[in-house]
Design an enzyme around this catalytic site. Sequence first.
Site, PDB file in Angstrom:
ATOM      1  N   ASN A  34       1.176  -1.246  -0.318  1.00 45.43           N
ATOM      2  CA  ASN A  34       0.242  -0.242  -0.200  1.00 45.43           C
ATOM      3  C   ASN A  34       0.998   0.575   0.503  1.00 45.43           C
ATOM      4  OD1 ASN A  34       0.971   0.048   2.316  1.00 45.43           O
ATOM      5  ND2 ASN A  34      -0.768   0.300   4.034  1.00 45.43           N
ATOM      6  N   THR A  37       5.089   3.597   3.254  1.00 40.35           N
ATOM      7  CA  THR A  37       6.700   3.905   3.582  1.00 40.35           C
ATOM      8  C   THR A  37       7.668   3.552   2.337  1.00 40.35           C
ATOM      9  OG1 THR A  37       6.931   1.267   4.711  1.00 40.35           O
ATOM     10  CG2 THR A  37       6.418   3.404   5.931  1.00 40.35           C
ATOM     11  N   LYS A  93      -1.204  -3.115  13.169  1.00 43.95           N
ATOM     12  CA  LYS A  93      -2.973  -4.022  13.036  1.00 43.95           C
ATOM     13  C   LYS A  93      -2.239  -4.678  11.717  1.00 43.95           C
ATOM     14  CE  LYS A  93      -6.630  -1.782  11.308  1.00 43.95           C
ATOM     15  NZ  LYS A  93      -7.503  -0.518  11.145  1.00 43.95           N
ATOM     16  N   LYS A 107      -3.382 -20.573   3.990  1.00 46.96           N
ATOM     17  CA  LYS A 107      -4.459 -21.918   3.950  1.00 46.96           C
ATOM     18  C   LYS A 107      -5.011 -22.673   3.487  1.00 46.96           C
ATOM     19  CE  LYS A 107      -7.859 -22.875   7.808  1.00 46.96           C
ATOM     20  NZ  LYS A 107      -9.040 -22.310   7.854  1.00 46.96           N
ATOM     21  N   TYR A 147       5.176  -2.626  17.408  1.00 47.04           N
ATOM     22  CA  TYR A 147       6.489  -3.701  16.347  1.00 47.04           C
ATOM     23  C   TYR A 147       6.439  -4.420  17.156  1.00 47.04           C
ATOM     24  CZ  TYR A 147       9.987  -4.446  13.477  1.00 47.04           C
ATOM     25  OH  TYR A 147      10.433  -5.020  12.465  1.00 47.04           O
ATOM     26  N   LYS A 151       5.290  -8.357  15.808  1.00 47.97           N
ATOM     27  CA  LYS A 151       6.398  -9.476  15.317  1.00 47.97           C
ATOM     28  C   LYS A 151       5.790 -10.670  16.349  1.00 47.97           C
ATOM     29  CE  LYS A 151       7.895  -7.048  11.905  1.00 47.97           C
ATOM     30  NZ  LYS A 151       7.206  -8.029  10.555  1.00 47.97           N
ATOM     31  N   ARG A 188      16.233   4.511   9.603  1.00 49.34           N
ATOM     32  CA  ARG A 188      17.263   3.626  10.637  1.00 49.34           C
ATOM     33  C   ARG A 188      18.511   4.632   9.923  1.00 49.34           C
ATOM     34  NH1 ARG A 188      14.625  -1.546   8.570  1.00 49.34           N
ATOM     35  NH2 ARG A 188      13.624  -0.453   6.225  1.00 49.34           N
TER      36      ARG A 188
HETATM   37  P1  NAD Z   1       9.929  -1.702   4.377  1.00 49.89           P
HETATM   38  O1  NAD Z   1       9.827  -0.302   5.171  1.00 49.89           O
HETATM   39  O2  NAD Z   1      10.620  -0.880   3.408  1.00 49.89           O
HETATM   40  O3  NAD Z   1       9.254  -1.750   3.712  1.00 49.89           O
HETATM   41  C1  NAD Z   1       7.823  -2.614   4.645  1.00 49.89           C
HETATM   42  C2  NAD Z   1       6.801  -2.016   3.089  1.00 49.89           C
HETATM   43  O4  NAD Z   1       5.587  -2.574   3.501  1.00 49.89           O
HETATM   44  C3  NAD Z   1       6.698  -0.894   2.049  1.00 49.89           C
HETATM   45  O5  NAD Z   1       7.022  -1.186   1.037  1.00 49.89           O
HETATM   46  C4  NAD Z   1       5.344  -0.757   3.224  1.00 49.89           C
HETATM   47  O6  NAD Z   1       4.627  -0.066   2.291  1.00 49.89           O
HETATM   48  C5  NAD Z   1       4.605  -2.511   2.858  1.00 49.89           C
HETATM   49  N1  NAD Z   1       3.310  -2.417   4.107  1.00 49.89           N
HETATM   50  C6  NAD Z   1       3.781  -1.354   5.598  1.00 49.89           C
HETATM   51  N2  NAD Z   1       1.903  -1.659   5.540  1.00 49.89           N
HETATM   52  C7  NAD Z   1       1.142  -1.937   5.144  1.00 49.89           C
HETATM   53  C8  NAD Z   1       0.410  -3.043   4.883  1.00 49.89           C
HETATM   54  N3  NAD Z   1      -0.595  -2.436   5.689  1.00 49.89           N
HETATM   55  N4  NAD Z   1      -0.503  -3.100   3.155  1.00 49.89           N
HETATM   56  C9  NAD Z   1       0.604  -3.479   2.093  1.00 49.89           C
HETATM   57  N5  NAD Z   1       1.518  -3.171   2.528  1.00 49.89           N
HETATM   58  C10 NAD Z   1       1.975  -2.218   3.553  1.00 49.89           C
HETATM   59  O7  NAD Z   1      11.112  -1.892   5.733  1.00 49.89           O
HETATM   60  P2  NAD Z   1      11.855  -3.543   5.038  1.00 49.89           P
HETATM   61  O8  NAD Z   1      13.320  -3.125   5.889  1.00 49.89           O
HETATM   62  O9  NAD Z   1      11.820  -3.640   3.937  1.00 49.89           O
HETATM   63  O10 NAD Z   1      10.882  -3.962   6.010  1.00 49.89           O
HETATM   64  C11 NAD Z   1      10.672  -5.810   5.682  1.00 49.89           C
HETATM   65  C12 NAD Z   1      10.215  -6.612   6.852  1.00 49.89           C
HETATM   66  O11 NAD Z   1      11.072  -7.018   7.264  1.00 49.89           O
HETATM   67  C13 NAD Z   1       9.229  -5.832   7.238  1.00 49.89           C
HETATM   68  O12 NAD Z   1       8.060  -7.327   8.026  1.00 49.89           O
HETATM   69  C14 NAD Z   1      10.448  -5.299   9.133  1.00 49.89           C
HETATM   70  O13 NAD Z   1       9.456  -5.917   9.584  1.00 49.89           O
HETATM   71  C15 NAD Z   1      11.523  -6.976   8.932  1.00 49.89           C
HETATM   72  N6  NAD Z   1      12.328  -6.520   9.199  1.00 49.89           N
HETATM   73  C16 NAD Z   1      13.470  -6.231   8.435  1.00 49.89           C
HETATM   74  C17 NAD Z   1      14.857  -5.901   9.366  1.00 49.89           C
HETATM   75  C18 NAD Z   1      15.797  -4.877   8.621  1.00 49.89           C
HETATM   76  O14 NAD Z   1      16.387  -4.308   8.971  1.00 49.89           O
HETATM   77  N7  NAD Z   1      15.290  -4.099   7.085  1.00 49.89           N
HETATM   78  C19 NAD Z   1      14.716  -6.072  10.188  1.00 49.89           C
HETATM   79  C20 NAD Z   1      14.184  -6.985  11.181  1.00 49.89           C
HETATM   80  C21 NAD Z   1      12.729  -7.204  10.746  1.00 49.89           C
HETATM   81  N1  UDP Z   2      21.257   6.082  15.681  1.00 52.07           N
HETATM   82  C1  UDP Z   2      21.952   7.045  15.764  1.00 52.07           C
HETATM   83  N2  UDP Z   2      21.605   8.156  15.146  1.00 52.07           N
HETATM   84  C2  UDP Z   2      21.018   8.092  13.614  1.00 52.07           C
HETATM   85  C3  UDP Z   2      19.563   7.116  13.992  1.00 52.07           C
HETATM   86  C4  UDP Z   2      19.677   5.524  14.810  1.00 52.07           C
HETATM   87  O1  UDP Z   2      22.637   6.914  16.863  1.00 52.07           O
HETATM   88  O2  UDP Z   2      20.511   9.442  13.351  1.00 52.07           O
HETATM   89  C5  UDP Z   2      21.429   4.570  16.205  1.00 52.07           C
HETATM   90  C6  UDP Z   2      20.031   3.879  17.305  1.00 52.07           C
HETATM   91  O3  UDP Z   2      18.795   4.947  18.861  1.00 52.07           O
HETATM   92  C7  UDP Z   2      20.124   2.394  17.895  1.00 52.07           C
HETATM   93  C8  UDP Z   2      20.929   2.481  16.756  1.00 52.07           C
HETATM   94  O4  UDP Z   2      21.083   3.268  15.398  1.00 52.07           O
HETATM   95  O5  UDP Z   2      20.438   2.705  18.697  1.00 52.07           O
HETATM   96  C9  UDP Z   2      20.417   1.569  15.428  1.00 52.07           C
HETATM   97  O6  UDP Z   2      18.776   2.175  14.664  1.00 52.07           O
HETATM   98  P1  UDP Z   2      17.493   1.883  13.235  1.00 52.07           P
HETATM   99  O7  UDP Z   2      16.741   2.404  13.901  1.00 52.07           O
HETATM  100  O8  UDP Z   2      18.681   1.895  12.131  1.00 52.07           O
HETATM  101  O9  UDP Z   2      17.177   0.793  14.474  1.00 52.07           O
HETATM  102  P2  UDP Z   2      16.988  -0.639  15.250  1.00 52.07           P
HETATM  103  O10 UDP Z   2      17.807  -1.764  15.962  1.00 52.07           O
HETATM  104  O11 UDP Z   2      17.345   0.281  16.838  1.00 52.07           O
HETATM  105  O12 UDP Z   2      15.269  -0.855  15.137  1.00 52.07           O
END
Ligand code: NAD
Ligand code: UDP
Length: 309
Positions: A34, A37, A93, A107, A147, A151, A188
Amino acid sequence: MKKTLVITGGAGFIGSHLCERFLSEGLRVICMDNFITSDKENIRHLFRNNNFKFVEHNVTKYINVAGKVDYVLHFASLASPEDYLKYPIQTLKVGSLGTHNALGLAKEKKAVFMIASTSEVYGDPLIHPQPESYWGNVNPIGVRGCYDESKRFAEAITMAYHRIHKIDTRIVRIFNTYGPRMRMHDGRVVPNFIYQVLHNKPLTVFGKGTQTRSFCYIDDLVEGIHRFLFSNINEPLNLGNPGEFSVMQLAKLVLKLTGSKNKIIFKNLPQDDPKQRQPDISKAKKLLKWEPKIPLETGLQKTVNWFKS
Ligand code: NAD
Ligand code: UDP
């Protein structure tokens, strides 16, 4: 017959790389998002592939897909602390209702189901490094609770569908992953520091910068997810790079790699910011014969180059 894979959050950072990988192997990919982000730029290049279909949909609403589906990957979520602080209800949600709908689809279609879980299920961990057997230390009512608990709920409902409905499920606990296609303003730490360096702004270190994270380059994560999906493992697996760095070390590395002389400034540490984080990946190493190959310096350089272009 080609296998069909549905991926929610497919237009996001990790999702778009997964779409690319599965398309390159000849699967049909239905990407659902959607754009809360992300935007179409991440997947624009995939539209010319006949095996790629995009559906704009909020997955907290009923998910309808016609025809056969072999794999359902639920990756939709708010993923950056800044995003889930802004949209806590949508975060809850998508992790609860969204996961329920995605499981319902799996399923109905008798498909393999994968949920993108996170190292955040361990909260501010009291055990280091974190093995899958650790139950975590999460503040359910803190600002990150939306968050973490979404999860944790997603994992619980996934296991319930596995036990009751015999769905073939995969729970992947992803640790901080970075690379091309992260949004510059995603909040991030990696895109923040790179953005700040490229725009001559001071690097914002939160707290004293002694908190640690373990950063995995996207290509390594995609390889791990691919192996996990096509395995027959139903237990949760950690995927991440065990190389652990403090946030201050990361800031200095970004300065070194870019030859930048920007200043480092300190800002308040956000509430409940985990103090340390490192995946114990012994299980993935043993069961998937997988471990990350790309060191932080190499991955950061590739990411900087992408942000520059
Ligand atoms: P991202 O924000 O780039 O991607 C998430 C995507 O989900 C986005 O495109 C957003 O538009 C879509 N989305 C959110 N809510 C939605 C909804 N209700 N309906 C349809 N689409 C929706 O983030 P990412 O880093 O690519 O993360 C992807 C997945 O991996 C997430 O579930 C995140 O929690 C998980 N994850 C990522 C990291 C990381 O470090 N990148 C770490 C741990 C877990
Ligand atoms: N952080 C920081 N400066 C920034 C953004 C994040 O020092 O501009 C720190 C944040 O407080 C955390 C770590 O970097 O300790 C990683 O943050 P991130 O948002 O990437 O993901 P998190 O692991 O906390 O989910």
